[in-house]
Design a protein around this motif. Structure first.
Motif, short mmCIF file in Angstrom:
data_model
loop_
_atom_site.label_atom_id
_atom_site.label_comp_id
_atom_site.label_asym_id
_atom_site.label_seq_id
_atom_site.Cartn_x
_atom_site.Cartn_y
_atom_site.Cartn_z
N GLU A 76 -2.24 9.86 1.54
CA GLU A 76 -3.70 9.87 1.44
C GLU A 76 -4.23 8.47 1.13
O GLU A 76 -5.25 8.04 1.67
CB GLU A 76 -4.14 10.86 0.37
CG GLU A 76 -5.64 11.02 0.22
CD GLU A 76 -6.31 11.67 1.42
OE1 GLU A 76 -7.56 11.66 1.49
OE2 GLU A 76 -5.58 12.16 2.32
N ARG A 77 -3.53 7.74 0.24
CA ARG A 77 -3.97 6.38 -0.12
C ARG A 77 -3.91 5.46 1.10
O ARG A 77 -4.84 4.68 1.36
CB ARG A 77 -3.11 5.84 -1.26
CG ARG A 77 -3.55 4.47 -1.75
CD ARG A 77 -2.84 4.06 -3.02
NE ARG A 77 -1.40 3.98 -2.86
CZ ARG A 77 -0.53 4.88 -3.36
NH1 ARG A 77 -0.99 5.92 -4.04
NH2 ARG A 77 0.76 4.73 -3.18
N ILE A 78 -2.83 5.54 1.86
CA ILE A 78 -2.69 4.70 3.05
C ILE A 78 -3.76 5.06 4.08
O ILE A 78 -4.34 4.19 4.73
CB ILE A 78 -1.28 4.85 3.65
CG1 ILE A 78 -0.24 4.24 2.70
CG2 ILE A 78 -1.20 4.22 5.03
CD1 ILE A 78 1.19 4.51 3.09
N ARG A 79 -4.04 6.34 4.22
CA ARG A 79 -5.08 6.78 5.14
C ARG A 79 -6.42 6.16 4.78
O ARG A 79 -7.18 5.71 5.64
CB ARG A 79 -5.15 8.31 5.12
CG ARG A 79 -6.14 8.90 6.11
CD ARG A 79 -6.19 10.42 6.02
NE ARG A 79 -5.03 11.04 6.65
CZ ARG A 79 -4.14 11.79 6.03
NH1 ARG A 79 -4.26 12.02 4.73
NH2 ARG A 79 -3.13 12.33 6.68
N ARG A 80 -6.74 6.11 3.49
CA ARG A 80 -8.01 5.53 3.04
C ARG A 80 -8.04 4.01 3.25
O ARG A 80 -9.07 3.45 3.63
CB ARG A 80 -8.26 5.88 1.57
CG ARG A 80 -8.55 7.37 1.36
CD ARG A 80 -8.83 7.70 -0.10
NE ARG A 80 -9.11 9.12 -0.26
CZ ARG A 80 -10.28 9.71 -0.04
NH1 ARG A 80 -11.31 8.97 0.35
NH2 ARG A 80 -10.44 11.01 -0.21
N VAL A 81 -6.92 3.35 3.02
CA VAL A 81 -6.84 1.91 3.24
C VAL A 81 -7.08 1.59 4.71
O VAL A 81 -7.85 0.68 5.06
CB VAL A 81 -5.47 1.37 2.79
CG1 VAL A 81 -5.27 -0.07 3.28
CG2 VAL A 81 -5.34 1.42 1.27
N THR A 100 -2.58 17.75 -2.08
CA THR A 100 -3.83 17.00 -2.01
C THR A 100 -4.67 17.51 -0.84
O THR A 100 -4.15 17.78 0.24
CB THR A 100 -3.53 15.50 -1.81
OG1 THR A 100 -2.73 15.05 -2.91
CG2 THR A 100 -4.80 14.68 -1.75
N GLU A 112 0.22 11.91 -2.04
CA GLU A 112 -0.76 10.96 -2.57
C GLU A 112 -0.62 9.59 -1.91
O GLU A 112 -1.63 8.92 -1.66
CB GLU A 112 -0.61 10.83 -4.08
CG GLU A 112 -0.94 12.08 -4.88
CD GLU A 112 0.15 13.14 -4.83
OE1 GLU A 112 -0.12 14.28 -5.25
OE2 GLU A 112 1.28 12.83 -4.37
N ASP A 113 0.61 9.19 -1.59
CA ASP A 113 0.83 7.92 -0.88
C ASP A 113 0.21 7.98 0.52
O ASP A 113 -0.43 7.03 0.97
CB ASP A 113 2.33 7.62 -0.76
CG ASP A 113 3.00 7.42 -2.10
OD1 ASP A 113 2.37 6.82 -2.99
OD2 ASP A 113 4.15 7.87 -2.26
N GLU A 167 -10.75 2.04 5.80
CA GLU A 167 -11.67 0.99 5.38
C GLU A 167 -11.68 -0.18 6.36
O GLU A 167 -12.69 -0.85 6.51
CB GLU A 167 -11.28 0.48 3.98
CG GLU A 167 -11.55 1.49 2.87
CD GLU A 167 -11.02 1.01 1.53
OE1 GLU A 167 -10.44 -0.11 1.50
OE2 GLU A 167 -11.16 1.73 0.54
N TYR A 204 7.58 9.06 0.98
CA TYR A 204 6.15 9.10 0.75
C TYR A 204 5.70 10.44 0.15
O TYR A 204 5.97 11.51 0.70
CB TYR A 204 5.40 8.88 2.07
CG TYR A 204 5.63 7.51 2.66
CD1 TYR A 204 4.69 6.50 2.51
CD2 TYR A 204 6.81 7.23 3.36
CE1 TYR A 204 4.91 5.24 3.05
CE2 TYR A 204 7.04 5.96 3.90
CZ TYR A 204 6.08 4.98 3.73
OH TYR A 204 6.31 3.72 4.25
N HIS A 241 0.81 -1.22 0.00
CA HIS A 241 0.00 0.00 0.00
C HIS A 241 0.84 1.27 0.00
O HIS A 241 0.28 2.37 0.02
CB HIS A 241 -0.93 0.01 1.22
CG HIS A 241 -1.87 -1.13 1.26
ND1 HIS A 241 -2.82 -1.37 0.28
CD2 HIS A 241 -2.01 -2.14 2.17
CE1 HIS A 241 -3.50 -2.46 0.58
NE2 HIS A 241 -3.04 -2.95 1.72
#
Length: 398
Positions: free
Chosen positions: A91-96, A199, A88-89, A99, A85, A73
């Protein structure tokens, strides 16, 4: 010699012409300087963050971040095995993570019943660190995962320049907030909002056209042509886009005018920056007195005058400066808990970054003496985290 003096006095200089010529030449030279340090085709970007910084922004431990990244991730490791990082990385990890956990634990967007937070950053005297504070607060909150709108309400437009939008070159007619709050043919504010290289952070830029609001408001008040009174106009346009944001940060003009009063009435919270020196504090005393009198008038007309919080932030603080420490203690004795616990220290790292129109979150640590950078970043993080905590408290979050 006397004749020369008399001759020099007789040759009157036309001030408007001189100022106009100097303004044109200065603008030209500034643009040339800008091209040298930041070419017209270049795009501002955020730097990469190390694991410790990335983990802090997400709100997890560095070891947990390494585990998440190793599961695919995160970014690919560099040749030395270290991962860096991008925003964008993060933010992506935060969303993972969000979930797989209680909703909202890592993605801190507003929830049902939580109102938009509008923070007006203000001071009457220039040089108080107002714009620097607004810029770093906006970026910090965006890096923490909040959806942030920064509004440059200062005609000098330093906030816009810091975020890569040159007021003389990149901001056209009706492309400031004035375009949305003007009395004739206002534009939808959504058409004025711009994305940035960070972002989660959007911007409404500023330039000199904002002064038109100061000139037109008296005419509208006398003529009775305004459907919405001046102090309600900013708040009214924000309601049309509030669902897209969690926090709005407004960099107010350094004077008490119609723009500032409108920003105060749109705000849910107020942050007043102050440099801890006698002349600045004396100036702030007059500023507070005038503001209270004007707000009383606005209150009678129906304007908002109650806030979730109002705080004073000591800026450009030099801990080893005895008079500054005394003045800070003097203010704490008067204002009590209305002073932020943390102060923003004066740092060459922040001022040097500003020379190239960057924030401390953008510049590489390697450009500075490590201790200088670390002290500035620690101070910045403490101030911004304290403000974030007050926002979360208003929302009823732990």
């Amino acid at each position: 010699m006397l004749q020369q003096r008399i001759h020099g006095i007789d040759e009157q200089e036309h001030l408007p012409s001189m100022l106009a010529a100097d303004a044109r030449e200065l603008a030209h030279q500034l643009q040339e300087h800008q091209k040298k340090i930041f070419s017209p085709t270049a795009q501002k970007t955020m730097r990469l963050f190390g694991p410790a910084e990335a983990a802090a922004f997400i709100g997890i431990g560095e070891g947990y971040l390494r585990q998440i990244a190793s599961e695919g991730h995160g970014p690919q490791p560099l040749s030395n095995g270290r991962r860096m990082y991008a925003v964008e990385d993060i933010e992506r990890i935060r969303r993972v993570l969000d979930e797989g956990s209680k909703a909202g634990k890592y993605l801190p967007h507003r929830r049902a019943g939580e109102k938009l937070q509008v923070i007006s950053v203000m001071n009457f005297k220039g040089g108080s660190g107002k714009t620097t504070t607004a810029a770093h607060l906006s970026q910090y909150l965006a890096l923490r995962g909040y959806r942030v709108l920064a509004i440059d309400l200062d005609p000098q437009a330093s906030l816009s320049a810091l975020f890569g939008h040159q007021p003389e070159l990149d901001v056209g007619e009706a492309e400031t907030l004035y375009g949305a709050i003007r009395y004739e043919n206002p534009r939808p504010v959504a058409d004025i909002v711009r994305s940035t290289y960070t972002t989660n952070l959007h911007l409404i830029p500023g330039n000199l056209e904002l002064m038109e609001f100061e000139h037109e408001t008296p005419k509208a008040m006398i003529g009775g042509s305004a459907e919405t009174l001046f102090f309600a106009r900013i708040g009214e346009v924000l309601t049309t886009i509030e669902s897209f944001y969690d926090i709005v940060v407004i960099d107010c003009p350094p004077q008490l005018g119609f723009l500032t009063m409108s920003a105060l009435c749109a705000a849910t919270s107020v942050l007043i920056t102050v440099h801890p020196q006698m002349l600045d504090v004396m100036s702030m005393s007059q500023f507070l007195s005038m503001t209270s009198e004007l707000m009383a008038v606005v209150e009678k007309a129906g304007g908002r005058t109650s806030y979730d919080w109002m705080r004073y932030l000591v800026t450009r603080f030099e801990p080893n400066d005895g008079p500054q420490s005394q003045m800070t203690g003097f203010m704490r004795a008067i204002f009590g808990n209305r002073m932020l616990l943390n102060a923003m220290v004066k740092s060459t790292a922040i001022s040097d970054a500003g020379v190239t129109k960057q924030t401390l979150y953008e510049v590489e640590r390697s450009q500075f003496i490590r201790g200088t950078y670390d002290r500035a970043m620690e101070s910045l993080s403490l101030v911004n985290a304290e403000i974030e905590e007050m926002i979360r408290k208003v929302w009823g979050r732990k």
